[in-house]
Design a protein around this motif. Structure first.
Motif, short mmCIF file in Angstrom:
data_model
loop_
_atom_site.label_atom_id
_atom_site.label_comp_id
_atom_site.label_asym_id
_atom_site.label_seq_id
_atom_site.Cartn_x
_atom_site.Cartn_y
_atom_site.Cartn_z
N MET A 1 4.00 -14.75 -18.99
CA MET A 1 2.94 -15.04 -18.05
C MET A 1 3.32 -16.20 -17.13
O MET A 1 3.09 -16.13 -15.93
CB MET A 1 1.65 -15.36 -18.84
N LYS A 2 3.90 -17.22 -17.70
CA LYS A 2 4.29 -18.39 -16.94
C LYS A 2 5.39 -18.03 -15.93
O LYS A 2 5.40 -18.53 -14.80
CB LYS A 2 4.78 -19.48 -17.89
N LYS A 3 6.28 -17.12 -16.32
CA LYS A 3 7.37 -16.69 -15.45
C LYS A 3 6.82 -15.94 -14.23
O LYS A 3 7.30 -16.12 -13.11
CB LYS A 3 8.33 -15.81 -16.23
N LYS A 4 5.79 -15.11 -14.43
CA LYS A 4 5.18 -14.37 -13.34
C LYS A 4 4.53 -15.32 -12.33
O LYS A 4 4.64 -15.12 -11.12
CB LYS A 4 4.13 -13.39 -13.85
N ILE A 5 3.88 -16.34 -12.82
CA ILE A 5 3.23 -17.31 -11.94
C ILE A 5 4.28 -18.05 -11.11
O ILE A 5 4.08 -18.25 -9.90
CB ILE A 5 2.36 -18.29 -12.76
N ILE A 7 7.22 -16.95 -10.23
CA ILE A 7 7.75 -15.99 -9.25
C ILE A 7 6.78 -15.82 -8.08
O ILE A 7 7.18 -15.83 -6.92
CB ILE A 7 8.07 -14.64 -9.91
N ILE A 8 5.51 -15.68 -8.36
CA ILE A 8 4.50 -15.50 -7.31
C ILE A 8 4.40 -16.74 -6.43
O ILE A 8 4.37 -16.65 -5.21
CB ILE A 8 3.14 -15.12 -7.93
N SER A 10 6.71 -19.00 -5.99
CA SER A 10 7.96 -19.10 -5.23
C SER A 10 7.96 -18.16 -4.04
O SER A 10 8.41 -18.53 -2.94
CB SER A 10 9.16 -18.79 -6.13
#
Length: 101
Positions: A1-5, A7-8, A10
């Motif tokens: 979940m933290k990785k998706k945030i 990426i978004i 960025s």
């Protein structure tokens, strides 16, 4: 979940960076038209002639005309892609081809 945030966030940061100034917006537009060399090397000047002739319309659009000093040549028609209109929406700028008028 933290990785998706990350990426978004960025992705949006890159979009904001590429459209933060008229020059960056114009360079981004020319780059994605398929002319990366012209986007990087060409100088950008304010097109005083178009801005004066169409000042009422451009004021309505919140836009200014710019020209490339070393424009790319379109392969299909062999014309220079010199003149662009850069519109401002909030704090972001977006470019579009104005034509060789």
């Amino acid at each position: 979940m933290k990785k998706k945030i990350i990426i978004i966030v960025s992705f949006f940061a890159v979009i904001i960076l590429l459209h933060s100034t008229p020059n960056m917006a114009l360079r981004t537009y020319v780059f994605f038209l398929g002319y990366p060399k012209a986007a990087i090397t060409s100088g950008i000047i304010e097109d005083k002639e178009h801005n004066e002739v169409d000042k009422d319309r451009f004021a309505e659009l919140n836009a200014k005309a710019y020209a490339l000093t070393n424009p790319p040549i379109e392969k299909a028609t062999q014309t220079e892609l010199r003149n662009y209109l850069v519109r401002k929406f909030g704090f972001l700028h977006f470019a579009e081809y104005l034509g060789n008028t």
